[in-house]
Every structure is written in structure tokens, then in C-alpha cells.
Design a protein around this motif. Structure first.
Motif, mmCIF file in Angstrom:
data_model
loop_
_atom_site.group_PDB
_atom_site.id
_atom_site.type_symbol
_atom_site.label_atom_id
_atom_site.label_comp_id
_atom_site.label_asym_id
_atom_site.label_seq_id
_atom_site.Cartn_x
_atom_site.Cartn_y
_atom_site.Cartn_z
ATOM 1 N N ASN A 35 1.174 -0.950 0.571
ATOM 2 C CA ASN A 35 -0.272 0.299 -0.127
ATOM 3 C C ASN A 35 1.173 1.411 0.004
ATOM 4 O O ASN A 35 1.101 1.650 1.527
ATOM 5 N N ALA A 36 1.461 1.989 -0.722
ATOM 6 C CA ALA A 36 2.284 2.635 -1.447
ATOM 7 C C ALA A 36 1.623 4.026 -0.643
ATOM 8 O O ALA A 36 1.790 4.702 -0.424
ATOM 9 N N GLN A 37 0.035 4.045 -0.452
ATOM 10 C CA GLN A 37 -0.426 5.683 -0.500
ATOM 11 C C GLN A 37 -0.520 5.572 0.814
ATOM 12 O O GLN A 37 0.403 6.694 1.191
ATOM 13 N N ASP A 38 -0.686 4.503 1.413
ATOM 14 C CA ASP A 38 -0.206 4.511 2.717
ATOM 15 C C ASP A 38 1.241 4.780 3.569
ATOM 16 O O ASP A 38 1.362 5.312 4.726
ATOM 17 N N ASN A 39 2.003 3.854 3.369
ATOM 18 C CA ASN A 39 3.099 2.899 3.446
ATOM 19 C C ASN A 39 4.357 4.527 2.774
ATOM 20 O O ASN A 39 5.799 3.998 3.239
#
Length: 78
Positions: A35-39
Motif C-alpha cells: 500500500n504505497a499510499q499509506d506506507n
């Protein structure tokens, strides 16, 4: 998910849980893949800090066509 992808993920998770110089890069890659958006994203320059085998595993996972956790619940396209 194909067997080569599962094997690559297993190796990356083992590496990420270890206490080596490459562990942080493997962990960052897995978090970004999940999850690139959150991580946060994965800095491609980090590929220069891992062995060729680790970079190959990252490529196998990334090129598998499953780019997030949401994709893991979908059947693989043949």
C-alpha cells in the motif's frame, strides 16, 4: 498467484525480518507494494543497495501484475 511470485515474496519477507543491511530495503519495498499510499513509495535507487537476487525477486513481485493487497483477493488472469 504463481509459484515464482510466492517464492519471491517468501524470500523478501524472510530478508525483511532479518538483521542485515538489505533488510530495510526489502521491508520498504514490501510496504510500498502492499500500500504505497499509506506506507510511502519505494525509491528505485534502493535497488543499487541490494544483491542481484534480491532485486530479481523485487522485479518478479512487481511485474506479477498484482500491485496491491486489493489485487491479492482477485483470481490470477491467465
Amino acid at each position: 498467484m504463481s509459484e515464482p511470485v510466492i517464492q519471491a515474496l517468501d524470500r523478501l519477507f524472510d530478508l525483511a525480518a532479518s538483521d542485515t543491511g538489505q533488510a530495510r530495503r526489502a521491508a520498504n519495498f514490501l510496504l510500498a507494494w502492499w500500500n504505497a499510499q499509506d506506507n510511502g513509495g519505494f525509491d528505485l535507487a534502493d535497488l543499487f543497495g541490494v544483491d542481484h537476487a534480491v532485486a530479481a525477486d523485487m522485479a518478479v513481485v512487481r511485474l506479477s501484475g498484482r500491485s496491491s493487497r486489493r489485487d491479492l483477493s482477485r483470481p490470477a488472469r491467465l
